[in-house]
Design a protein around this motif. Structure first.
Motif, PDB file in Angstrom:
ATOM      1  N   MET A  15     -19.260 -43.353  13.479  1.00  0.00           N
ATOM      2  CA  MET A  15     -19.151 -43.725  12.072  1.00  0.00           C
ATOM      3  C   MET A  15     -20.197 -43.015  11.234  1.00  0.00           C
ATOM      4  N   GLY A  71      -9.715 -46.570  18.050  1.00  0.00           N
ATOM      5  CA  GLY A  71      -9.486 -47.262  16.793  1.00  0.00           C
ATOM      6  C   GLY A  71      -8.110 -47.034  16.207  1.00  0.00           C
ATOM      7  N   GLY A  74      -6.277 -49.965  14.614  1.00  0.00           N
ATOM      8  CA  GLY A  74      -6.901 -50.689  13.507  1.00  0.00           C
ATOM      9  C   GLY A  74      -8.046 -51.593  13.895  1.00  0.00           C
ATOM     10  N   PHE A  75      -8.593 -51.396  15.107  1.00  0.00           N
ATOM     11  CA  PHE A  75      -9.727 -52.191  15.552  1.00  0.00           C
ATOM     12  C   PHE A  75     -10.886 -51.270  15.905  1.00  0.00           C
ATOM     13  N   SER A  76     -12.096 -51.799  15.786  1.00  0.00           N
ATOM     14  CA  SER A  76     -13.289 -51.056  16.175  1.00  0.00           C
ATOM     15  C   SER A  76     -14.287 -52.019  16.794  1.00  0.00           C
ATOM     16  N   ARG A  83     -14.707 -56.667  19.469  1.00  0.00           N
ATOM     17  CA  ARG A  83     -13.647 -55.915  18.795  1.00  0.00           C
ATOM     18  C   ARG A  83     -13.197 -56.662  17.545  1.00  0.00           C
ATOM     19  N   GLN A  85     -11.089 -56.152  13.485  1.00  0.00           N
ATOM     20  CA  GLN A  85     -10.254 -55.298  12.649  1.00  0.00           C
ATOM     21  C   GLN A  85     -11.127 -54.436  11.745  1.00  0.00           C
ATOM     22  N   LYS A  86     -10.649 -53.269  11.429  1.00  0.00           N
ATOM     23  CA  LYS A  86     -11.444 -52.329  10.654  1.00  0.00           C
ATOM     24  C   LYS A  86     -11.670 -52.767   9.206  1.00  0.00           C
ATOM     25  N   ASP A  87     -10.855 -53.721   8.737  1.00  0.00           N
ATOM     26  CA  ASP A  87     -11.072 -54.232   7.390  1.00  0.00           C
ATOM     27  C   ASP A  87     -11.975 -55.468   7.384  1.00  0.00           C
ATOM     28  N   PHE A  91     -17.422 -53.989   8.908  1.00  0.00           N
ATOM     29  CA  PHE A  91     -17.115 -52.568   8.796  1.00  0.00           C
ATOM     30  C   PHE A  91     -17.029 -52.119   7.337  1.00  0.00           C
ATOM     31  N   ASP A  92     -16.672 -53.049   6.449  1.00  0.00           N
ATOM     32  CA  ASP A  92     -16.697 -52.741   5.025  1.00  0.00           C
ATOM     33  C   ASP A  92     -18.128 -52.447   4.582  1.00  0.00           C
TER      34      ASP A  92
END
Length: 252
Positions: A15, A71, A74-76, A83, A85-87, A91-92
């Motif tokens: 990232m 990813g 949609g997961f990180s 684990r 969700q990317k939203d 992560f934001d």
């Protein structure tokens, strides 16, 4: 230590890959543990006992790939291996902090062209922002003691920013109007970084209030936006550039 920690740091390293390449040399001097985790696991060759690199041998070293494909759905992963969700708000906040680091890097380039002496401070801030990201990427609810010890964020960087702010404030004329982003390329891009810093701070509020990150991390972003505002004004003054002020329009 451990495959789980390695995976977590690999994701975080991915990232921050773009901005970390700019600041890693300085970060290695100040924060060897984090810089090492970002970089030593990316080594492109190993040294044998005689000091010869693998590049001098017949076996071609394997170059690690930047993409992991983990990813794609949609997961990180957080540093703790969780684990999400990317939203997710974690992560934001990480994305906003990363964007802030990049904006500061852009401002630095313009400021270096003008020979400003405060560029080293901006380098240091980029390193501290990596530490802020590390803290946010380690949710306390899923962290072990070893995680928390490695990613703790103290109040010392906040105090340092306050000292810098006070130093520049003493050299600037009193503020009598609302300043609009202006004053040359260096000043304007510092204002841009300031506004992104405000967003990064807002994105972190819920995480800190829920007890998942250190309160000093959001305090740092709060002071940083003030610092960037003062620095933008200082840069304009040093360059002899005019700062535009807000004037209410007559709508009659």
């Amino acid at each position: 230590g451990g495959r789980r920690s390695y995976v977590g740091w690999l994701v975080i390293g991915a990232m921050y890959w773009g901005c970390a390449r700019l600041v890693a040399p300085l970060c290695r001097r100040r924060r060897p543990a984090i810089a090492a985790l970002l970089w030593t696991r990316r080594g492109y060759c190993n040294m044998d006992k005689d000091g010869d690199s693998d590049n001098n041998k017949s076996v071609k070293p394997k170059v690690p790939k930047i993409y992991t494909k983990t990813g794609d759905k949609g997961f990180s992963s957080t540093f703790t291996g969780e684990r999400r969700q990317k939203d997710d708000n974690v992560f934001d906040a990480l994305g906003s902090t990363d964007e802030l680091t990049s904006a500061i890097g852009l401002a630095m380039e313009f400021c270096m062209e003008k020979g400003h002496e405060f560029v080293d401070e901006l380098h240091e801030i980029q390193c501290v922002l990596q530490d802020v990201g590390s803290n946010v990427a380690t949710p306390i609810s899923s962290a072990r003691e070893s995680h928390l010890k490695r990613t703790a964020f103290s109040g010392k960087p906040v105090i340092e920013l306050e000292q810098w702010i006070d130093r520049y404030a003493e050299q600037l004329p009193p503020l009598t109007n609302f300043i609009l982003p202006s004053g040359g390329k260096c000043s304007a891009t510092l204002h841009l970084a300031r506004s992104i810093c405000r967003r990064a701070e807002r994105s972190m509020i819920s995480i800190v209030q829920s007890g998942e990150a250190d309160r000093n991390a959001v305090r740092y972003l709060n002071r940083l936006s003030d610092y960037l505002f003062m620095l933008a004004r200082y840069a304009a003054m040093k360059e002899g550039k005019k700062e535009h002020v807000y004037k209410r329009r007559n709508y009659d």
